[in-house]
Motif scaffolding. Structure first.
Motif, short mmCIF file in Angstrom:
data_model
loop_
_atom_site.label_atom_id
_atom_site.label_comp_id
_atom_site.label_asym_id
_atom_site.label_seq_id
_atom_site.Cartn_x
_atom_site.Cartn_y
_atom_site.Cartn_z
N ILE A 85 0.85 -1.33 -0.44
CA ILE A 85 0.23 0.16 -0.18
C ILE A 85 1.04 1.63 0.20
O ILE A 85 0.41 2.43 -0.72
CB ILE A 85 -0.71 -0.19 1.35
N ALA A 86 1.71 1.46 0.62
CA ALA A 86 2.91 2.45 0.95
C ALA A 86 3.24 2.59 -0.88
O ALA A 86 3.26 3.89 -1.32
CB ALA A 86 4.05 1.81 1.43
N GLN A 87 3.38 2.06 -1.35
CA GLN A 87 3.94 1.72 -2.85
C GLN A 87 3.13 1.67 -3.58
O GLN A 87 3.24 3.04 -4.28
CB GLN A 87 4.63 1.01 -3.00
N ALA A 88 2.23 1.73 -3.56
CA ALA A 88 0.30 2.51 -4.29
C ALA A 88 0.73 3.79 -3.80
O ALA A 88 0.33 4.57 -5.19
CB ALA A 88 -0.72 1.13 -4.02
N CYS A 89 0.81 4.02 -2.85
CA CYS A 89 0.38 5.74 -2.35
C CYS A 89 1.55 6.39 -3.33
O CYS A 89 0.74 7.54 -3.67
CB CYS A 89 0.21 5.59 -0.95
N ARG A 90 2.93 5.60 -2.66
CA ARG A 90 3.81 6.93 -3.45
C ARG A 90 3.53 7.11 -5.36
O ARG A 90 3.88 7.95 -5.78
CB ARG A 90 4.76 5.87 -3.14
N ARG A 91 2.41 5.87 -5.23
CA ARG A 91 2.85 5.88 -6.96
C ARG A 91 2.15 7.08 -7.24
O ARG A 91 2.04 7.85 -8.47
CB ARG A 91 2.90 4.48 -7.74
N LEU A 92 0.86 6.88 -6.42
CA LEU A 92 -0.81 7.72 -7.49
C LEU A 92 0.03 9.24 -6.45
O LEU A 92 -0.48 10.37 -7.84
CB LEU A 92 -1.41 7.30 -6.01
N ALA A 93 1.06 8.91 -6.02
CA ALA A 93 1.16 10.69 -5.14
C ALA A 93 2.11 11.18 -6.77
O ALA A 93 2.43 12.86 -6.79
CB ALA A 93 2.14 10.40 -3.84
N ALA A 94 2.66 10.79 -7.25
CA ALA A 94 3.93 11.25 -8.12
C ALA A 94 2.76 11.25 -9.81
O ALA A 94 3.07 12.43 -10.95
CB ALA A 94 4.39 9.92 -8.95
N THR A 95 1.39 10.20 -9.33
CA THR A 95 0.92 10.94 -11.02
C THR A 95 -0.47 10.87 -10.33
O THR A 95 -1.69 9.30 -10.23
CB THR A 95 0.75 9.38 -11.81
N PRO A 96 -0.89 11.51 -10.00
CA PRO A 96 -2.73 12.09 -9.09
C PRO A 96 -3.42 11.32 -9.50
O PRO A 96 -4.59 11.62 -8.91
CB PRO A 96 -2.65 13.12 -8.68
N HIS A 97 -3.49 11.93 -10.83
CA HIS A 97 -4.75 11.77 -11.74
C HIS A 97 -5.19 9.66 -12.41
O HIS A 97 -6.54 9.74 -12.60
CB HIS A 97 -4.74 12.41 -13.82
N HIS A 98 -4.13 9.36 -11.22
CA HIS A 98 -4.76 7.88 -11.56
C HIS A 98 -5.17 7.76 -10.49
O HIS A 98 -6.15 5.96 -10.42
CB HIS A 98 -2.80 7.45 -11.78
N ALA A 99 -6.05 8.73 -9.86
CA ALA A 99 -6.63 8.55 -8.65
C ALA A 99 -8.05 7.62 -8.81
O ALA A 99 -9.13 6.84 -8.72
CB ALA A 99 -6.51 9.63 -7.39
#
Length: 106
Positions: A85-99
């Motif tokens: 989950i930590a890695q997934a959250c970091r990935r979304l923080a870098a590309t917020p449009h993928h949320a």
């Protein structure tokens, strides 16, 4: 395991409405372990990944709302197969449009 070489014994008492024949000790133990596995899986992520214990949100309904939002985020990530989950959250923080994609795919 306690320390490097020591094992300990823990006595746990449980009360349930089933008869002894319906809930033998081995079955009760598996229920208890299963509950704690779920509990630890969610709370560990909330405590470590979201650093929930140091949250400054403390008034009104805000703590409940934030806990619910954290649970939603964890659930969405797990639903699409994310185990870290930590890695997934970091990935979304870098590309917020993928949320949005995350919400729509779940």
């Amino acid at each position: 395991m306690i320390g490097a070489q020591q094992w300990g014994t823990e006595v746990v008492y449980a009360i349930c409405s089933l008869r002894c024949e319906q809930a033998p000790p081995r079955l009760l133990a598996s229920w208890i372990r299963g509950r704690w596995a779920v509990e630890n899986k969610v709370h560990y992520v909330r405590d470590v990944t979201f650093d929930e214990n140091r949250s400054t949100v403390r008034t009104g309904r805000a703590p409940q709302v934030m806990a619910a939002l954290r649970n939603v985020v964890i659930g969405l990530h797990r639903r699409v197969g994310q185990s870290n989950i930590a890695q997934a959250c970091r990935r979304l923080a870098a590309t917020p449009h993928h949320a949005v994609d995350l919400v729509l795919s779940a």
